[in-house]
Design an enzyme around this catalytic site. Structure first.
Site, PDB file in Angstrom:
ATOM      1  N   LYS A 166      38.313  36.929  40.984  1.00  0.00           N
ATOM      2  CA  LYS A 166      40.083  36.806  41.544  1.00  0.00           C
ATOM      3  C   LYS A 166      40.481  35.955  42.568  1.00  0.00           C
ATOM      4  O   LYS A 166      41.165  35.414  42.519  1.00  0.00           O
ATOM      5  CB  LYS A 166      40.376  38.144  41.804  1.00  0.00           C
ATOM      6  CG  LYS A 166      40.309  38.972  40.285  1.00  0.00           C
ATOM      7  CD  LYS A 166      41.284  39.995  40.394  1.00  0.00           C
ATOM      8  CE  LYS A 166      40.892  40.926  39.394  1.00  0.00           C
ATOM      9  NZ  LYS A 166      42.176  42.365  39.848  1.00  0.00           N
ATOM     10  N   ASP A 170      48.732  42.130  38.735  1.00  0.00           N
ATOM     11  CA  ASP A 170      47.685  43.792  39.373  1.00  0.00           C
ATOM     12  C   ASP A 170      49.336  44.037  40.586  1.00  0.00           C
ATOM     13  O   ASP A 170      49.244  45.420  39.643  1.00  0.00           O
ATOM     14  CB  ASP A 170      47.208  43.534  40.540  1.00  0.00           C
ATOM     15  CG  ASP A 170      45.590  42.581  39.345  1.00  0.00           C
ATOM     16  OD1 ASP A 170      45.510  42.744  38.293  1.00  0.00           O
ATOM     17  OD2 ASP A 170      44.579  42.272  39.703  1.00  0.00           O
TER      18      ASP A 170
HETATM   19  P1  NAP Z   1      37.466  47.503  46.718  1.00  0.00           P
HETATM   20  O1  NAP Z   1      38.587  45.703  46.638  1.00  0.00           O
HETATM   21  O2  NAP Z   1      36.128  47.739  46.965  1.00  0.00           O
HETATM   22  O3  NAP Z   1      38.071  48.255  48.130  1.00  0.00           O
HETATM   23  C1  NAP Z   1      37.730  49.266  47.671  1.00  0.00           C
HETATM   24  C2  NAP Z   1      38.226  50.365  48.882  1.00  0.00           C
HETATM   25  O4  NAP Z   1      37.857  51.676  48.727  1.00  0.00           O
HETATM   26  C3  NAP Z   1      38.771  50.465  49.436  1.00  0.00           C
HETATM   27  O5  NAP Z   1      39.122  50.420  50.758  1.00  0.00           O
HETATM   28  C4  NAP Z   1      37.051  50.845  50.626  1.00  0.00           C
HETATM   29  O6  NAP Z   1      37.292  50.872  52.081  1.00  0.00           O
HETATM   30  C5  NAP Z   1      37.457  52.232  50.122  1.00  0.00           C
HETATM   31  N1  NAP Z   1      35.673  53.196  49.740  1.00  0.00           N
HETATM   32  C6  NAP Z   1      35.053  53.209  48.721  1.00  0.00           C
HETATM   33  N2  NAP Z   1      34.761  53.668  48.875  1.00  0.00           N
HETATM   34  C7  NAP Z   1      34.300  55.050  49.657  1.00  0.00           C
HETATM   35  C8  NAP Z   1      35.086  55.984  50.125  1.00  0.00           C
HETATM   36  N3  NAP Z   1      32.957  56.252  49.628  1.00  0.00           N
HETATM   37  N4  NAP Z   1      35.076  56.262  51.197  1.00  0.00           N
HETATM   38  C9  NAP Z   1      36.266  56.317  51.607  1.00  0.00           C
HETATM   39  N5  NAP Z   1      36.376  54.607  50.835  1.00  0.00           N
HETATM   40  C10 NAP Z   1      36.278  54.310  49.910  1.00  0.00           C
HETATM   41  O7  NAP Z   1      37.962  48.054  45.397  1.00  0.00           O
HETATM   42  P2  NAP Z   1      39.109  47.975  44.288  1.00  0.00           P
HETATM   43  O8  NAP Z   1      38.956  45.656  43.182  1.00  0.00           O
HETATM   44  O9  NAP Z   1      40.480  47.325  45.252  1.00  0.00           O
HETATM   45  O10 NAP Z   1      38.865  48.422  43.551  1.00  0.00           O
HETATM   46  C11 NAP Z   1      39.686  49.907  43.333  1.00  0.00           C
HETATM   47  C12 NAP Z   1      39.709  50.497  42.380  1.00  0.00           C
HETATM   48  O11 NAP Z   1      40.920  50.611  42.045  1.00  0.00           O
HETATM   49  C13 NAP Z   1      39.214  51.007  41.287  1.00  0.00           C
HETATM   50  O12 NAP Z   1      38.714  52.546  40.915  1.00  0.00           O
HETATM   51  C14 NAP Z   1      39.102  50.258  40.185  1.00  0.00           C
HETATM   52  O13 NAP Z   1      39.126  50.773  38.779  1.00  0.00           O
HETATM   53  C15 NAP Z   1      40.804  50.487  40.330  1.00  0.00           C
HETATM   54  N6  NAP Z   1      41.445  49.624  39.697  1.00  0.00           N
HETATM   55  C16 NAP Z   1      42.254  49.665  38.851  1.00  0.00           C
HETATM   56  C17 NAP Z   1      43.430  48.878  38.477  1.00  0.00           C
HETATM   57  C18 NAP Z   1      44.575  48.944  37.226  1.00  0.00           C
HETATM   58  O14 NAP Z   1      45.135  48.118  36.408  1.00  0.00           O
HETATM   59  N7  NAP Z   1      44.528  50.619  37.382  1.00  0.00           N
HETATM   60  C19 NAP Z   1      43.147  47.750  38.837  1.00  0.00           C
HETATM   61  C20 NAP Z   1      42.620  47.371  39.601  1.00  0.00           C
HETATM   62  C21 NAP Z   1      41.657  48.504  40.454  1.00  0.00           C
HETATM   63  P3  NAP Z   1      36.535  50.775  52.920  1.00  0.00           P
HETATM   64  O15 NAP Z   1      37.623  49.786  53.794  1.00  0.00           O
HETATM   65  O16 NAP Z   1      36.447  51.015  54.314  1.00  0.00           O
HETATM   66  O17 NAP Z   1      35.421  50.164  52.129  1.00  0.00           O
END
Ligand code: NAP
Length: 277
Positions: free
Chosen positions: A66, A102
Site C-alpha cells: 500500500k 479505506d
Molecule cells: P498493522 O499495520 O500491522 O497494525 C497492527 C496494530 O495492532 C498496531 O497498532 C499494533 O500495535 C496492534 N497490535 C497488534 N498485536 C497486538 C497485541 N497483541 N496487543 C496490542 N496491540 C497489538 O495492521 P493493519 O493493516 O492496520 O490491520 C489491522 C486489522 O485491521 C487486521 O485485523 C485487518 O484484518 C483489519 N482490517 C480490516 C479492514 C476492513 O476493510 N474491514 C481493512 C484493513 C484492515 P503496536 O503499534 O504496539 O505494534
C-alpha cells in the site's frame, strides 16, 4: 474488448475482492474482469509497468504494497498522499492515479449509525496501517476530539504528529483508554486483537462503556469479536468490519466505472464468502 481490473498483494489467495467485484461487473453487464495477482515486493515496479502497458482499467493494492506502490504511480490524490498509502489505482487517460478508499469506506459504512462525525468524541484503538487511514479521514471531518490508544504509545503519538489535519488528539495507553472509555461517543477498534483464530482476546475490558456509545471493530472474521460482544452486552450499538470492507470496494468500483454499486448485494456476497449465510 474485455477490460482488466486487478488486486496486487502478497499473499493474495485469501482476498474476497475478486468474487465481490466480478459479481458487480456481471450484475451491471460490464465487459470487465477482476483478477488477483500475487506480486513479490521486488517485482512491484515491473507489475505496475506491465499493467499500465496492457491498459489496465484500474486495480486495488493490498498488504504489503500500500505504501511502496506510490513511487510507481503517475499521481496520487491529497488524502492518499497524506496517509502515505494507496489501496485503489485508477487508469485516468493512460496515467495511473492512486487513491485511498479505506478511511472514506469506513466513514461511509458508519452512515447507518451517524450521519457525520463532526463534533463527536472519538477513540481509535491501534496505530497501524488501517488506523492511519481511518484516523486521518476522521481527523479531516471536524470531530470534537479524536484520541488514539495503542500498545506502543509512541506509534500513536507519531500518527498524530504526521496528520496534516488539525484536530484535538491525544496518544493514550490501552490502560488509559480503558479507564476513560465512558468519555467517547464513537470507539473504533483497528488492531488485529480478537481476530480468528485468537477470538477470545480483546484490547481491554469495557467496564466503563456508556450504552449510548457506538463501538466499531474493523475485524470481520469473526463477525462479532469478543470486544463487540462485550460492547453489545453493555447496551452499546456495534458494527463489525464488513461495512468498511464493502464500502472501500464500492468506492473503488465507483472510481473505475462511475457506478455506485448495490451495497446490500456486496454485503451478502461477502457474508456468503465468509460462510455466514
Ligand atoms: P498493522 O499495520 O500491522 O497494525 C497492527 C496494530 O495492532 C498496531 O497498532 C499494533 O500495535 C496492534 N497490535 C497488534 N498485536 C497486538 C497485541 N497483541 N496487543 C496490542 N496491540 C497489538 O495492521 P493493519 O493493516 O492496520 O490491520 C489491522 C486489522 O485491521 C487486521 O485485523 C485487518 O484484518 C483489519 N482490517 C480490516 C479492514 C476492513 O476493510 N474491514 C481493512 C484493513 C484492515 P503496536 O503499534 O504496539 O505494534
Amino acid at each position: 474488448m474485455k477490460k482488466l481490473y486487478a488486486v496486487l498483494g502478497d499473499p493474495i489467495g485469501h482476498s474476497m475482492s475478486p468474487v465481490m467485484i466480478n459479481d458487480l461487473f456481471s450484475f451491471y453487464q460490464l465487459d470487465a474482469h477482476y483478477l488477483p495477482f500475487q506480486v513479490k515486493a521486488e517485482n512491484l515496479g515491473d507489475a505496475v509497468k506491465g499493467l499500465k502497458a496492457i491498459g489496465v482499467g484500474g486495480f486495488n493494492v493490498t498488504i504489503p504494497h500500500k505504501s511502496t506502490i506510490i513511487p510507481f504511480l503517475d499521481g496520487i490524490d491529497e488524502l492518499a498522499a497524506s496517509i502515505g498509502a494507496v489501496n485503489t489505482v485508477v487508469n485516468e487517460g493512460g496515467g495511473l492515479i492512486g487513491y485511498n478508499t479505506d478511511g472514506p469506506g469506513f466513514l461511509s459504512g458508519l452512515n447507518a449509525f451517524v450521519q457525520s462525525v463532526s463534533g463527536k468524541r472519538i477513540l481509535v484503538i491501534g496505530a497501524g496501517g488501517a488506523a492511519r487511514a481511518i484516523y486521518f479521514t476522521v481527523a479531516k471531518a471536524n470531530p470534537y476530539v479524536v484520541d488514539i490508544a495503542n500498545r506502543t504509545v509512541e506509534t500513536a503519538a507519531k500518527l498524530i504528529e504526521d496528520c496534516p489535519y488539525d484536530s484535538p488528539s491525544r496518544a493514550l495507553s490501552l490502560n488509559e483508554a480503558s479507564k476513560n472509555i465512558g468519555d467517547y461517543d464513537l470507539i473504533i477498534q483497528t488492531t488485529m486483537i480478537g481476530m480468528s483464530p485468537k477470538i477470545a482476546e480483546q484490547p481491554f475490558i469495557l467496564d466503563k462503556l456508556r450504552k449510548q456509545s457506538i463501538v466499531c471493530d474493523i475485524i470481520y472474521n469473526p463477525l462479532e469479536t469478543q470486544f463487540l460482544h462485550d460492547a453489545a452486552s453493555k447496551g452499546a450499538s456495534i458494527q463489525n468490519g464488513i461495512d468498511m470492507f464493502v464500502y472501500q470496494g464500492a468506492l473503488a468500483f465507483e472510481k473505475w466505472t462511475g457506478i455506485f454499486p448495490d451495497i446490500e448485494r456486496m454485503r451478502n456476497n461477502v457474508l456468503k464468502q465468509l460462510g455466514g449465510n
